[in-house]
Structures are given as structure tokens and as C-alpha cells.
Design a protein around this motif. Structure first.
Motif, PDB file in Angstrom:
ATOM      1  N   ASP A   1      -4.213  -1.105   7.757  1.00 34.99           N
ATOM      2  CA  ASP A   1      -4.563  -2.453   8.224  1.00 34.99           C
ATOM      3  C   ASP A   1      -5.714  -3.062   7.427  1.00 34.99           C
ATOM      4  OD1 ASP A   1      -2.673  -2.946  10.163  1.00 34.99           O
ATOM      5  OD2 ASP A   1      -3.869  -2.098  11.805  1.00 34.99           O
ATOM      6  N   ARG A   2      -6.567  -2.219   6.898  1.00 30.81           N
ATOM      7  CA  ARG A   2      -7.708  -2.715   6.121  1.00 30.81           C
ATOM      8  C   ARG A   2      -7.252  -3.585   4.958  1.00 30.81           C
ATOM      9  NH1 ARG A   2     -12.487   1.133   3.585  1.00 30.81           N
ATOM     10  NH2 ARG A   2     -13.615  -0.506   2.481  1.00 30.81           N
ATOM     11  N   TYR A   3      -6.052  -3.321   4.423  1.00 31.97           N
ATOM     12  CA  TYR A   3      -5.556  -4.043   3.254  1.00 31.97           C
ATOM     13  C   TYR A   3      -4.557  -5.138   3.620  1.00 31.97           C
ATOM     14  CZ  TYR A   3      -7.824  -0.233   0.799  1.00 31.97           C
ATOM     15  OH  TYR A   3      -8.757   0.663   0.340  1.00 31.97           O
ATOM     16  N   GLU A   4      -4.243  -5.260   4.898  1.00 29.45           N
ATOM     17  CA  GLU A   4      -3.328  -6.303   5.385  1.00 29.45           C
ATOM     18  C   GLU A   4      -2.068  -6.404   4.533  1.00 29.45           C
ATOM     19  OE1 GLU A   4      -5.861  -9.761   5.319  1.00 29.45           O
ATOM     20  OE2 GLU A   4      -6.577  -9.364   7.352  1.00 29.45           O
ATOM     21  N   PRO A   5      -1.368  -5.296   4.279  1.00 29.94           N
ATOM     22  CA  PRO A   5      -0.194  -5.365   3.393  1.00 29.94           C
ATOM     23  C   PRO A   5       1.021  -5.948   4.100  1.00 29.94           C
ATOM     24  CG  PRO A   5      -0.369  -3.169   4.289  1.00 29.94           C
ATOM     25  CD  PRO A   5      -1.571  -3.935   4.809  1.00 29.94           C
ATOM     26  N   GLU A   6       1.910  -6.506   3.313  1.00 32.74           N
ATOM     27  CA  GLU A   6       3.206  -6.909   3.844  1.00 32.74           C
ATOM     28  C   GLU A   6       4.161  -5.730   3.864  1.00 32.74           C
ATOM     29  OE1 GLU A   6       6.537 -10.455   3.182  1.00 32.74           O
ATOM     30  OE2 GLU A   6       4.669 -10.426   2.025  1.00 32.74           O
ATOM     31  N   TYR A   7       3.982  -4.809   2.892  1.00 33.65           N
ATOM     32  CA  TYR A   7       4.880  -3.659   2.766  1.00 33.65           C
ATOM     33  C   TYR A   7       4.065  -2.368   2.652  1.00 33.65           C
ATOM     34  CZ  TYR A   7       7.760  -7.588   1.218  1.00 33.65           C
ATOM     35  OH  TYR A   7       8.394  -8.803   1.129  1.00 33.65           O
ATOM     36  N   VAL A   8       4.671  -1.283   3.118  1.00 37.52           N
ATOM     37  CA  VAL A   8       4.086   0.046   2.953  1.00 37.52           C
ATOM     38  C   VAL A   8       5.119   0.955   2.301  1.00 37.52           C
ATOM     39  CG1 VAL A   8       3.238   2.114   4.137  1.00 37.52           C
ATOM     40  CG2 VAL A   8       2.429  -0.139   4.833  1.00 37.52           C
ATOM     41  N   LEU A   9       4.682   1.645   1.264  1.00 40.65           N
ATOM     42  CA  LEU A   9       5.529   2.581   0.528  1.00 40.65           C
ATOM     43  C   LEU A   9       5.155   3.999   0.952  1.00 40.65           C
ATOM     44  CD1 LEU A   9       7.490   3.250  -1.892  1.00 40.65           C
ATOM     45  CD2 LEU A   9       5.472   3.129  -3.366  1.00 40.65           C
ATOM     46  N   ILE A  10       6.121   4.743   1.489  1.00 35.49           N
ATOM     47  CA  ILE A  10       5.902   6.122   1.920  1.00 35.49           C
ATOM     48  C   ILE A  10       6.436   7.051   0.835  1.00 35.49           C
ATOM     49  CG2 ILE A  10       6.290   7.835   3.731  1.00 35.49           C
ATOM     50  CD1 ILE A  10       4.781   5.369   4.706  1.00 35.49           C
ATOM     51  N   LEU A  11       5.605   8.000   0.392  1.00 34.52           N
ATOM     52  CA  LEU A  11       5.958   8.880  -0.716  1.00 34.52           C
ATOM     53  C   LEU A  11       5.685  10.331  -0.376  1.00 34.52           C
ATOM     54  CD1 LEU A  11       4.162   6.780  -3.487  1.00 34.52           C
ATOM     55  CD2 LEU A  11       6.635   6.855  -3.090  1.00 34.52           C
ATOM     56  N   SER A  12       6.338  11.224  -1.111  1.00 37.10           N
ATOM     57  CA  SER A  12       6.063  12.658  -1.024  1.00 37.10           C
ATOM     58  C   SER A  12       5.363  13.089  -2.309  1.00 37.10           C
ATOM     59  CB  SER A  12       7.361  13.443  -0.841  1.00 37.10           C
ATOM     60  OG  SER A  12       7.986  13.098   0.383  1.00 37.10           O
ATOM     61  N   GLY A  13       4.429  14.027  -2.175  1.00 38.25           N
ATOM     62  CA  GLY A  13       3.648  14.444  -3.329  1.00 38.25           C
ATOM     63  C   GLY A  13       4.161  15.683  -4.022  1.00 38.25           C
TER      64      GLY A  13
ATOM     65  N   VAL B   1       0.861  -1.180   0.000  1.00 33.29           N
ATOM     66  CA  VAL B   1       0.000   0.000   0.000  1.00 33.29           C
ATOM     67  C   VAL B   1       0.895   1.227   0.000  1.00 33.29           C
ATOM     68  CG1 VAL B   1      -1.593   1.364   1.414  1.00 33.29           C
ATOM     69  CG2 VAL B   1      -1.968  -1.089   1.125  1.00 33.29           C
ATOM     70  N   ALA B   2       0.558   2.210  -0.819  1.00 30.21           N
ATOM     71  CA  ALA B   2       1.316   3.463  -0.859  1.00 30.21           C
ATOM     72  C   ALA B   2       0.602   4.520  -0.035  1.00 30.21           C
ATOM     73  CB  ALA B   2       1.479   3.940  -2.299  1.00 30.21           C
ATOM     74  N   MET B   3       1.376   5.246   0.765  1.00 29.76           N
ATOM     75  CA  MET B   3       0.862   6.372   1.547  1.00 29.76           C
ATOM     76  C   MET B   3       1.598   7.620   1.082  1.00 29.76           C
ATOM     77  SD  MET B   3      -1.482   5.074   3.495  1.00 29.76           S
ATOM     78  CE  MET B   3      -1.757   6.002   5.000  1.00 29.76           C
ATOM     79  N   LEU B   4       0.840   8.517   0.468  1.00 28.43           N
ATOM     80  CA  LEU B   4       1.408   9.679  -0.205  1.00 28.43           C
ATOM     81  C   LEU B   4       1.180  10.925   0.651  1.00 28.43           C
ATOM     82  CD1 LEU B   4       0.792  10.346  -4.014  1.00 28.43           C
ATOM     83  CD2 LEU B   4       1.415  12.111  -2.391  1.00 28.43           C
ATOM     84  N   LEU B   5       2.262  11.494   1.161  1.00 30.77           N
ATOM     85  CA  LEU B   5       2.189  12.669   2.025  1.00 30.77           C
ATOM     86  C   LEU B   5       2.051  13.919   1.170  1.00 30.77           C
ATOM     87  CD1 LEU B   5       5.076  11.441   4.311  1.00 30.77           C
ATOM     88  CD2 LEU B   5       2.691  11.679   5.048  1.00 30.77           C
ATOM     89  N   ALA B   6       0.882  14.569   1.256  1.00 30.60           N
ATOM     90  CA  ALA B   6       0.584  15.692   0.360  1.00 30.60           C
ATOM     91  C   ALA B   6       0.021  16.895   1.102  1.00 30.60           C
ATOM     92  CB  ALA B   6      -0.397  15.240  -0.718  1.00 30.60           C
ATOM     93  N   GLY B   7       0.394  17.043   2.365  1.00 33.27           N
ATOM     94  CA  GLY B   7      -0.183  18.119   3.169  1.00 33.27           C
ATOM     95  C   GLY B   7       0.702  19.320   3.357  1.00 33.27           C
ATOM     96  N   GLY B   8       1.858  19.339   2.679  1.00 33.54           N
ATOM     97  CA  GLY B   8       2.839  20.383   2.937  1.00 33.54           C
ATOM     98  C   GLY B   8       2.419  21.763   2.457  1.00 33.54           C
ATOM     99  N   ARG B   9       2.809  22.766   3.231  1.00 35.68           N
ATOM    100  CA  ARG B   9       2.504  24.139   2.868  1.00 35.68           C
ATOM    101  C   ARG B   9       3.503  24.690   1.854  1.00 35.68           C
ATOM    102  NH1 ARG B   9       1.634  29.330   6.914  1.00 35.68           N
ATOM    103  NH2 ARG B   9       1.393  30.884   5.263  1.00 35.68           N
TER     104      ARG B   9
END
Length: 378
Positions: free
Chosen positions: A117-129, A9-17
Motif C-alpha cells: 500500500d505504501r506504493y499505491e500500485p495498480e498491479y502487483v506481480l507475484i514471483l518465486s525466487g 510492485v513485485a513481491m518475490l517469495l523467497a522463503g522456501g526450504r
């Protein structure tokens, strides 16, 4: 809760000012800034996910998210909204303890543990937007598996004079990270973190929970999570990326990245059909160059009407340039009207600006000027 098993699952951080971008981020989050004519910064990361076959992406928004939320929608323009995948906007929310902003990049992921957790991933990819690059995240995942790594940090070489802007790593001959320096002026390496991480989810989840309990933590990946992993001597490796990558965190770096697109053999090839950069599809009429118009070495988007001269510039959709006007070495954002007898050189013109007849800005300095309609004479 309905669960859907995903390997990653990818989590894309896109909240930066993006405060160093000055007026450009006054009304929108940094990842929503226009780039390269028809794109926005976040398009590159979302397109990387799509091209890499990553089907589930959480986009964590915070600062001025309206424009970004509208742009992303459900992710269909990036071909991520499919039966087995989707893009989900994840803003801060009010829980039992009341509402609050994300306190840092690590806290943002912590607050969305249930989503992952909803997707029960083995890996998580952290990204910047807000970075401009094209990367195959599947190759990164394969490297992570091959190394039997618990944490993998994508890295690239940056000019030595820019090392204080980044987290800097020292690695051994096997690419194992043995030192991490966060934005220090006395860096001993120029191998910079790209803000792209792959974690084994069980490992990341443990560190996020521990970090949240630490009242002295700034809840940040570069300042807290990565140093703690290093302190605990877990298997953490660097994946050295050789392609084009730019952190467009300043006005000058944003301008330069746009100028890089104009090179004949640009490292960031937007015309490669094997790795397309997608964006929200909007309908504009064709561009038009009039009898007095002259365009050289320029990205010219749909809906532009040119009666003047444009050299070495990037024009977004629906830009009008009047007769006897010149636009040189500049970036012009959407829906801009540049009237007659205007000269603009080395500037960024913000969207919806009207530049009055007779305006002359011959900027020869290293500092790029932003034109937003409030400048005297416009």
C-alpha cells in the motif's frame, strides 16, 4: 508514512526450504543455492525485474535467510537500488499478536499489505525466487492490460510425466482459464503455472483479506486464491511463455538445468548482453589451467586452478582440481578442493568440501549424488 506511487510492485517469495534438494538446503534457503558457476537461483528473478524496468521489489524471506540476505543486500548489484526504486527484505515479524512464521504464500503477501500500500500500485506481480528463466515482465503486464484481465497467470508446457509437480490449467481459445488443478496425478492438461501472477492490487487485496479469515484455508495461491478467483468467475487469463523455464525443485532437476547451460545452443543464453543475468559482484583472481590440465565443454569460473581433467561440468569460483583427477558431468560449488587421483562423475559437490586423494565415484545412475564431505572416503 511517506508514499511513492508505482504502477506495479513485485513481491518475490523467497522463503522456501526446498526439502527435496536434501543437503543442499540444510543451511540456506532454496533461492540462495549456487547455479551456473557464478550465480544463485534468485539472481534470475531479480535480473528479470531489473531488465523489465520494475523498480520496487519486496523479497519475502523465512527459512535460513542469512546467506540470502547477505547476497541481496540493497539490490544494487541488480541495478534495482535507484532513486525511484529499491529491494526490501521482508522477513516475518512480531506484530501486536506476537511473532509467527508465514503460513503460506498468500499469507506472506497478506502480512505485507502495508508495504504494498505504501506504493499505491495498480498491479502487483507475484514471483518465486527459485526458478531458472529469463522473462520480460513488462510484456506480461502489457498482455494483462490488453486482456483487461484481473488476474494473469504465466504458464508453460511441461512434460506430461511431471504434471503432478505443478498447478495445471485448462484454457479456452481466448486463453481464459476455466479449470485449475493443483498438483494432481490425473491432470487433463500439461499447461503448468510458473508461479508468476499479475493481480490488480484491489482484487488481490480483497482476496487476501477474505482468505485470512477462512480458518480452513492453507493460505496458498495455488491451493486457495486461484481456485477462489476461478469459482467467482473473474476474468483470469493464462500468458503462455515459450522460453526456457525450469523449476529446480529436485537434485536431479538442478543438475539437469546446469547441464543445459553446456549445450552449444543453450535455450538459456547467459551471454546475451541485451538481457543480462546479474549477481553479487565478488572479486576473484583469474582462473588458471596448468600444464597437466585439460578442460572441455565446461563453465569455468574465476579463481579456479585446474591441474586435472574436466569434461562437461560447471565449476563455481575457487575450485581446485589436482593432477590425475577427473571431473565429468558434474556441478562443483564454490571453494572446493579436489585432490590428486580423484574421479567424480554425475555428482554435485557442495561448497567448502575437500575430496581426498584416491576417491572414485563413477555414478551412472539417474539419481545424482551429492558430495558434502561426510561421504565415506572423503
Amino acid at each position: 508514512m511517506i508514499k511513492s506511487k508505482e504502477e506495479i510492485v513485485a513481491m518475490l517469495l523467497a522463503g522456501g526450504r526446498g526439502s527435496r534438494l536434501r543437503e543442499l538446503t540444510r543451511k540456506m534457503a532454496k533461492p540462495a543455492i549456487y547455479f551456473g558457476g557464478k550465480y544463485r537461483l534468485i539472481d534470475f528473478t531479480l535480473s528479470n525485474c531489473s531488465n523489465s524496468g520494475i523498480n520496487t521489489v519486496g523479497v519475502l524471506t523465512q527459512y535460513n535467510p542469512l546467506e540470502l540476505n547477505y547476497h541481496i543486500g540493497i539490490g544494487s548489484d541488480w541495478h534495482i537500488h535507484r532513486p525511484n526504486g529499491t529491494v526490501t527484505i521482508l522477513p516475518p515479524y512480531a506484530g501486536l499478536g506476537g511473532g509467527r512464521w508465514y503460513r503460506g504464500t498468500a499469507n506472506a503477501i497478506y502480512e505485507n499489505i502495508d508495504f504494498v500500500d505504501r506504493y499505491e500500485p495498480e498491479y502487483v506481480l507475484i514471483l518465486s525466487g527459485d526458478h531458472v528463466y529469463k522473462m520480460n515482465y513488462y510484456s506480461l503486464l502489457e498482455y494483462h492490460k490488453k486482456k483487461k484481465s484481473l488476474v494473469t497467470v504465466a504458464a508453460t508446457r511441461v512434460p506430461w510425466q511431471e504434471t503432478s509437480r505443478f498447478g495445471i490449467m485448462n484454457i479456452d481459445k481466448n486463453n481464459r482459464i476455466y479449470e485449475f488443478q493443483e498438483k494432481r496425478k490425473d491432470a487433463t492438461s500439461n499447461l503448468a503455472s510458473m508461479g508468476v501472477y499479475i493481480f490488480n492490487w484491489n482484487v488481490l487485496k480483497k482476496y487476501l483479506i477474505e482468505d485470512e479469515k477462512n480458518s480452513n484455508s492453507s493460505n496458498d495461491f495455488g491451493k486457495d486464491i486461484i481456485p477462489k478467483v476461478l469459482e467467482d468467475r473473474l476474468d483470469m487469463f493464462a500468458y503462455e511463455f515459450k522460453g526456457y523455464w525450469r523449476d529446480v525443485g529436485t537434485v536431479e532437476s538442478l543438475w539437469q538445468a546446469n547441464m543445459d547451460l553446456l549445450k552449444e545452443n543453450s535455450e538459456l543464453n547467459l551471454y546475451d548482453n541485451s538481457w543480462k543475468v546479474y549477481s553479487k559482484y565478488l572479486i576473484y583472481p583469474p582462473h588458471y589451467v596448468g600444464e597437466t590440465g585439460n578442460v572441455k565443454s565446461t563453465i569455468l569460473s574465476e579463481g579456479c586452478i585446474i591441474h586435472g581433467e574436466v569434461q562437461n561440468s560447471v565449476l563455481s569460483p575457487e575450485v581446485y582440481i589436482g593432477k590425475n583427477s577427473k571431473v565429468i558431468d558434474s556441478v562443483v560449488m564454490p571453494n572446493v578442493i579436489i585432490k590428486e587421483n580423484v574421479t567424480l562423475e554425475r555428482v554435485i559437490v557442495m561448497e567448502n568440501t575437500v575430496v581426498k586423494s584416491g576417491t572414485r565415484i563413477n555414478n551412472r545412475n539417474n539419481k545424482i549424488l551429492i558430495i558434502n564431505g561426510s561421504l565415506k572416503g572423503l
